[in-house]
Design an enzyme around this catalytic site. Structure first.
Site, PDB file in Angstrom:
ATOM      1  N   CYS A 257      71.440  48.694  59.964  1.00  0.00           N
ATOM      2  CA  CYS A 257      71.180  48.284  58.577  1.00  0.00           C
ATOM      3  C   CYS A 257      70.086  47.231  58.481  1.00  0.00           C
ATOM      4  CB  CYS A 257      72.468  47.815  57.908  1.00  0.00           C
ATOM      5  SG  CYS A 257      73.154  46.253  58.523  1.00  0.00           S
ATOM      6  N   HIS A 305      76.454  43.664  56.323  1.00  0.00           N
ATOM      7  CA  HIS A 305      75.734  44.880  55.924  1.00  0.00           C
ATOM      8  C   HIS A 305      74.728  44.549  54.844  1.00  0.00           C
ATOM      9  CE1 HIS A 305      75.157  49.221  55.971  1.00  0.00           C
ATOM     10  NE2 HIS A 305      74.973  49.141  54.668  1.00  0.00           N
ATOM     11  N   HIS A 317      70.171  52.558  52.362  1.00  0.00           N
ATOM     12  CA  HIS A 317      70.652  51.784  53.518  1.00  0.00           C
ATOM     13  C   HIS A 317      70.908  52.686  54.720  1.00  0.00           C
ATOM     14  CE1 HIS A 317      75.282  52.455  53.184  1.00  0.00           C
ATOM     15  NE2 HIS A 317      74.651  53.493  52.677  1.00  0.00           N
TER      16      HIS A 317
END
Length: 341
Positions: A257, A305, A317
């Site tokens: 990420c 994240h 993402h």
């Protein structure tokens, strides 16, 4: 990222570089048997697998942070060692200068005791003794004082270098342990999945959340109104759609990420730190009602994240192991906040 458990608070814990195998999105091989569950228990199995993947992603960001620290420590230790070698070279030059002074004094009838001491001892031994003496005036005094300052600097840099190398070794040890932790969680998830029938495995891996089911990982191009740096960031991010998530990966074939967000912003000429928690501190905090395309969105209590807001309530993402870079609604995960670098 599928259905997730409620996040629990987590503490924040790279000089090895992850190879292609470490960044691959395929699951690790099974190491033990897993009994096929009853149909009614598949929800529990799915929750277990999702939790393992979530834990692995959180540990990945911790791994990335330690890997970054190891790289920085290696660089700092290298620079200290270079300076140490330079200082040692200079003190040898001063010894040559004092040797010339001694030769001149000898021709004039004798060598000053302090110069004789300098030439007959190691620099360390000499300077420990010379510090207790009254040095003679003139050219030799300045040379001896320069040697003393250099030796003190060398001693300090030796200490700093030793400390950096010791810290680097500790970081490498922690790095190895964290890598083992990530691999263990992925192996456990793989073991669970490999014990299921094909149909049940597909059900467990499916995104049952209605919001997640609206995700898209098909290749496409950004067609929105953004211009300049933001457009360059989004153009890069869109070009990665469909590529696999790879833990610790920073491209070009796979990303985790924060590796994706860092690479996308680099394409727009904006530098970001390596890990999500540090990216959280890399710009201005933005209210959810004010987010704009190109803002960074963060998720989970420990901010492990991060993704890029692309407009219209959508997030681009790199989700987690076993999935590809995708576009999802921004509320598909527990939202923590937004940053505009």
């Amino acid at each position: 990222m599928g259905t997730h458990r409620r996040p629990r608070p987590a503490g924040r814990t790279r000089t090895a570089v992850l190879g292609a195998a470490a960044g691959a999105a395929v699951l690790l091989p099974s190491t033990a048997a897993w009994a096929e569950p009853a149909t009614g228990n598949l929800d529990q199995v799915k929750a277990k697998v999702d939790n393992l993947y979530e834990d692995a992603e959180a540990a990945t960001e911790q791994y990335n942070k330690m890997d970054e620290q190891a790289r920085q420590l290696q660089d700092q230790a290298g620079k200290l060692q270079e300076r140490l070698a330079d200082q040692q070279g200079k003190i040898l030059q001063l010894q040559d200068t004092l040797g010339a002074l001694a030769a001149e004094q000898y021709r004039s009838g004798g060598i000053d005791p302090s110069v004789q001491l300098m030439l007959s001892s190691s620099p360390d031994d000499y300077l420990r003794q010379a510090g207790l003496q009254d040095l003679a005036g003139g050219q030799q005094t300045e040379a001896l004082r320069s040697a003393l300052r250099l030796q003190q600097s060398i001693d300090q840099q030796r200490t700093e270098t030793s400390a950096k190398l010791a810290e680097l070794e500790q970081t490498r040890t922690a790095l190895s342990a964290k890598k083992t932790e990530v691999k263990a969680k992925l192996a456990e998830a793989s073991n669970v999945l490999n014990g299921l029938k094909a149909a049940d495995r597909a059900r467990v891996l499916a995104d049952n959340d209605p919001a997640a089911s609206r995700s898209s990982s098909r290749p496409q191009s950004y067609t929105g109104p953004a211009t300049g740096q933001v457009k360059a960031i989004l153009d890069f991010a869109y070009a990665q759609l469909g590529k696999p998530y790879g833990w610790g990966a920073t491209g070009p074939n796979a990303f985790d990420c924060s590796g994706l967000t860092q690479a996308a912003f680099r394409a727009g000429g904006v530098g970001l730190p390596r890990v999500s928690q540090d990216q959280w501190n890399a710009g201005k905090r933005i209210a959810k009602s004010d987010i704009q395309p190109g803002d960074l969105l963060f998720y989970y209590n420990d901010l492990h994240h991060v993704g890029i807001y692309i407009g219209n309530g959508k997030l681009l993402h790199a989700p987690r192991t076993g999935k590809n870079i995708e576009i999802v609604p921004i509320d598909v995960m527990p939202y923590m906040g937004a940053v505009r670098p």
